[in-house]
Design an enzyme around this catalytic site. Sequence first.
Site, PDB file in Angstrom:
ATOM      1  N   GLU A  95       0.820  -1.218   0.000  1.00  0.00           N
ATOM      2  CA  GLU A  95       0.000   0.000   0.000  1.00  0.00           C
ATOM      3  C   GLU A  95       0.848   1.260   0.000  1.00  0.00           C
ATOM      4  O   GLU A  95       0.503   2.246  -0.653  1.00  0.00           O
ATOM      5  CB  GLU A  95      -0.896  -0.022   1.245  1.00  0.00           C
ATOM      6  N   ASP A  96       1.990   1.241   0.713  1.00  0.00           N
ATOM      7  CA  ASP A  96       2.714   2.488   0.988  1.00  0.00           C
ATOM      8  C   ASP A  96       4.157   2.529   0.507  1.00  0.00           C
ATOM      9  O   ASP A  96       4.860   3.491   0.785  1.00  0.00           O
ATOM     10  CB  ASP A  96       2.700   2.748   2.502  1.00  0.00           C
TER      11      ASP A  96
END
Length: 724
Positions: A95-96
Site C-alpha cells: 500500500e505504501d
Amino acid sequence: MTRMHTTVDPARAPCPDPCPEAVRGLEAKLAEYLTEAQVLSVRRAYQVGASAHEGQTRKSGEPYITHPVAVASILADLRMDAETLCAAILHDTLEDTPLPRAAIVAEFGEAVAELVDGVTKLDKIQFRDKQEAVAESFRKMMLAMSRDLRVILIKLADRLHNMRTLDAMSPESRRRIARETLEIYAPIAQRLGMNRIKSELQDHGFRALHPLRHKVIAKHIASQPVMRREAMATLEAQIAHRLAQEALPFRLIGRVKAPWSIYSKMREENKSLDQVMDVFGFRLVVQKVMQCYLALGAVHSMFKPLDARFRDFIAIPKANGYQSLHTVLFGPYGSPVEVQIRTEEMDLIAERGIAAHWLYKNIGQGMNNAQIRAQDWVRNLMDSQESAASSLEFLENVKVDLFPDEVYLFTPKGDIFALPRNATTLDYAYAVHTDVGNHAVAARVDKKLVPLRTKLISGQTVEIITAPSATPGPQWLEFVVSSKARTAIRHHLKRLEHEDAVDLGHRMLDRALEICDSSLDRVPTEKLEQFLAEHRYRRLEELLADIALGNRMPAQVAQVLTQGETAELPLRSGKFASGEQIKITGSERGVLTFAGCCYPIPGDDIMGYITAGKGVVVHRADCPNVVEYRKHPERCVPMAWDRYVEGDYRAALHIEVDNKPGVLAQVAAAVAESDSNIDSVEYRERDLRISVMEFGIEVRNRKHLADVIRRVRRLNVVHGVERK
C-alpha cells in the site's frame, strides 16, 4: 495512520536497524515456539520491510517500521505461525511502498503475498466518498478472510496497535477511528471468540470516543472501598476452600469489569454506576468437562443460585465457539456473585478464539470449535455479499450480524442454529437455506403453528412449512433481522424487478420500432452493438431495463436504431398515440407506478406516462392530468389491462354520511363484507347534519369496486358514494 513517503529501492541492501530492541523482544517470543529457520524467515521479513519503509515515519515521529513489528509482536503473543508473522511485518508495503508483490512472492511465497494483499486497503481506487472507500476496503478484506482467516487476525492486531498509539492523531481522526473500532472491529473480535483483543479494543475505543466518561468509571474501579476488596477476598477464600474439600484441581480468578462493559450495562439496563459495580465476579478453571459440573454443584451448595440466571454454554456453545457454565448466586454481602466455570482448553479458546487453532496445530491437535464456527460465519457472509447491491449495504449487513446477543434454536433433528436477538421464524428459514426462506409460508414452533413474523426465544424447536408457489414480498423486510435473510429477500425482489423492467422495456421499444416500420429483430447487430457500446451498456437487457425505468426514451432509442432506414420518426404525430397498446397484468409493479391522483384499477381505460427515475406511471384515461401529458406524446405509452390481472389495487371513495356516532363502524363493516381491505380513513364534519369520509380501499377490479359501492349505498346512514 498518515505516513511520510520516500522512494525506496527494495532490492538494495538492508538499511540500518531502526528498532533493534523491539526486534530482539519479538525474536525472543518466537524462539519459544518456532524453529530456527522460521525465526530467520521472520527476521528476513523485517529486513525487507525496514528497507521498504526507510524514511517513513508515524505521526508520533517514530520510524514507520516500528508499527509492523509491534503488530507481529501482538500476533506472536497468540503463537501465530511464521507466514502470518512475515505478512504482519510486510502488511503495509504494497500500500505504501514501491515493493512489488512479485518480490514478496519470490522471497516468502504466495501464501504470505496473499495475506499481505488481503490486508491492503484500496487507496489507489477512486471512490465517491470516504465512507464508500472504507466499505469497499472492508469488503475486500472479508473476501480475503474467506480464503484465509489469518487475514482478519493481522487486521485486528494492526487495529489494536493503532488504538494503543491513537493519541498521536487529531481529535477528529481519533473519534472516527474509535467509532469504527467499537462498531466493527471489536464485535468481529468477539464474533471470532478473541475476548482479550476485543476487551482492549473496546477500552481504547471508549477512552478515545468518551474520554471523560472513561476516566470517571476507571477511577471508580480503581478506588473500590477497602470493605469491598476484603469481601472479594473472603468470597474467593470460601469458594477455594469448598473446592479443595471436593478434591478438584482448579484456578480461581477474581474478575473486574472493564470500563466499556460497565458503561454498556449502564446504558442497556438503565442502571447507575453503583448498581452495575455492585457485583462480585469469579472465573473458575478446572481440568475436565465433568469437573465443570462438579464445581457448579459445589458453588450451588454454598450459595443459592438466582432463578433463570443459569446458562450452559458447554452443552450449547455460543456461535463463536465460546464454552462455559454461567451462574449467578445470592452472595453473603447482599450483592450478586457471578461465576463462570470452564476447562483450561475452554479458557484458552475464550481468550484467543480462532487464534488458538494455530497453537493447536503446532502442538499436533485438531481444529477447534471456534475455528469451524468462524469459517461457517464467514462463508455465510460471503453468500450475502454476492447479493448485496453495494459495499455499504454489505458493511451494514455485517454490522447487523455482529450482535453479541443470540438465540439458540433446535431443528426437529436436534441440530442447533444460532441467530441474532429478536430473530423471527423467517430468519430461521433463511438460516437453514435460502430456498427454504424464499418459499416459506408458516412455521411450527414447539409443534404449534405460527406466522413467519413470530419472534423466537432460545431453546425452541422450529420447523418451516414451505410451498413451491410462495415468494418473498417487500413486507418481509419489515421484520427480519439477520443479514442473510435481509440480503436474500432484497436480492430476490431486485431480480424480479429487473426481469419485469426488461420485459416491459422490450415491449416499449418494440412498439416504438413498430411505428418506424421496423422491429428489434430487423435492427442490424452492428448498429445495436454500437449503440450499447456508446452508451456503456454491457448487455441489451440493461438498455431495456433503463427504458422501463424512464431513464431512456423508447422513441429516441428507436430513432437512433432506425437511422438510414426511415426518413424521420413522427414523435409528435397522433400516430404514436394510436399504435398497439401494451398489455399489463399487474405483475410489473416493480417497474410500474399507479398514479395517486386517479388510482387506476383493472377495467379502467388507462395510459402510461414516462417519468425519469420513476419509469412508467399509469393513469386513468379520464384523469385530469392526462390533458397536460398529451402535450408530450413522446412520453405517452398506450396501455391496456390484460385479460388476466393479478393482485389488489388501491381505490378512493368519497362518502357522505349522517353526522352521528357509530356511522364509521357501519361503513367499515360494509367494506369488509365486500372482501375489501381498508388502507386509510379520513373523517371530517361538513356541518351538524352531514359528515364526509374519504376511504382508501383495496379492490381487484372495477366489478369488485362496484360491489363495494353498492353495499355501502344500501346503508341508511349513507347519502352518497362516489369514486375519486
